[in-house]
Design an enzyme around this catalytic site. Structure first.
Site, mmCIF file in Angstrom:
data_model
loop_
_atom_site.group_PDB
_atom_site.id
_atom_site.type_symbol
_atom_site.label_atom_id
_atom_site.label_comp_id
_atom_site.label_asym_id
_atom_site.label_seq_id
_atom_site.Cartn_x
_atom_site.Cartn_y
_atom_site.Cartn_z
ATOM 1 N N ARG A 41 0.819 -1.213 0.000
ATOM 2 C CA ARG A 41 0.000 0.000 0.000
ATOM 3 C C ARG A 41 0.855 1.266 0.000
ATOM 4 N NH1 ARG A 41 -2.264 -4.248 1.159
ATOM 5 N NH2 ARG A 41 -4.521 -4.601 0.981
ATOM 6 N N ASP A 150 -16.142 6.285 11.629
ATOM 7 C CA ASP A 150 -14.991 5.538 11.145
ATOM 8 C C ASP A 150 -13.852 6.512 10.904
ATOM 9 O OD1 ASP A 150 -14.962 2.423 9.890
ATOM 10 O OD2 ASP A 150 -13.300 3.697 9.276
#
Length: 281
Positions: A41, A150
């Site tokens: 990533r 979140d």
């Protein structure tokens, strides 16, 4: 003719440097076993931002003022694995035991406040809404506020849209699919009334400044999040969640998590359906 650019590589020293930085920003700690997950990533973001190597990317990341790239990285690094009615026994505990105790200490004109964190793509908060409507006879007697939060801005936008594939809805009975969803291009979208019943917000539960805005909840669902933290971050998160609850409020954790191993602040409550944790009155 220009040669293709070589794919950046991440050394072990660079992995550790990034791990410490990401931990300070989010409270999430990557074990050595996550090296490949993180590297893949990081390389994606290095290339996407036009950097040639980790060093130049990391300088940009540390000194950016907007926080845009850090948020993009957070969105990429966080895992969002969920589906409707996951660990359903806790929803059963909510409607059969927890809420019955909550309303014993609450006037009819006072809202019941339930918080789902992390919300991921919305399956949990929408499951809560459906379960309350279907299984709690007193749902119409109270104003129920559902907040879902979140750390990932991308996943929050998906949650607001409320569109799901077959995997997400695999445990929902067909009558509930017909009642609460519309089929669109092979996906299932939650109806507008339910989408509007949940308030989605951005939060990092290890950020004490952000968490000051979260107070007076009767029930918190914080499932399968604390397992991604180290002991220090877990204690910070647990104390923040404690402060977010009203006296007598309840918190539900994932089946492999235990608040008793993190902090003595909470009281263990063993209901017929599940073990949950309570902020003392």
């Amino acid at each position: 003719m220009s040669l293709p650019q070589a794919t950046p590589t991440i050394s072990n020293e660079e992995f550790l440097k990034f791990r410490d930085f990401f931990y300070r920003k989010t409270g999430i700690f990557f074990e050595e076993t996550k090296h490949y997950f993180v590297d893949k990533r990081l390389v994606e973001r290095i290339q996407a931002t036009g950097n040639d190597n980790f060093r130049s990317y990391f300088v940009m990341l540390r000194f950016e003022t907007s926080g845009t790239e850090l948020q993009a990285l957070i969105n990429l690094m966080t895992v969002n694995e969920t589906y409707f009615f996951r660990e359903e026994y806790q929803f059963t505990c909510l409607v059969n035991s927890i809420l019955e105790e909550v309303v014993q200490h609450k006037p009819r004109n006072e809202s019941i406040r339930i918080w789902s964190v992390p919300s991921s793509s919305g399956e949990e908060p929408y499951s809560l809404a459906i379960y309350l409507l279907e299984h709690w006879p007193r749902a119409d007697d109270y104003n129920i506020e559902l907040v879902a939060s979140d750390i990932d801005t991308g996943i929050l936008e998906r949650a607001r849209q409320g569109r799901y594939d077959q995997r997400s809805i695999q445990h929902l009975p067909e009558p509930l699919l017909r009642k609460y969803f519309t089929k669109l291009n092979g996906q299932y979208q939650i109806n507008a009334d339910l989408r509007n019943s949940v308030e989605f917000t951005l939060v990092n539960i290890t950020d004490l400044a952000q968490m000051r805005g979260y107070r007076d909840f009767d029930v918190v669902f914080c499932r399968n999040l604390l397992i991604y933290f180290d002991d220090t971050s877990r204690r910070i998160a647990a104390e923040s969640l404690f402060n977010a609850l009203r006296p007598g409020g309840f918190i539900c954790l994932g089946h492999s998590e235990s608040m008793s191993r993190i902090t003595p602040l909470f009281k263990v409550r063993k209901f017929p359906e599940a073990i949950v944790y309570q902020k003392p009155r």
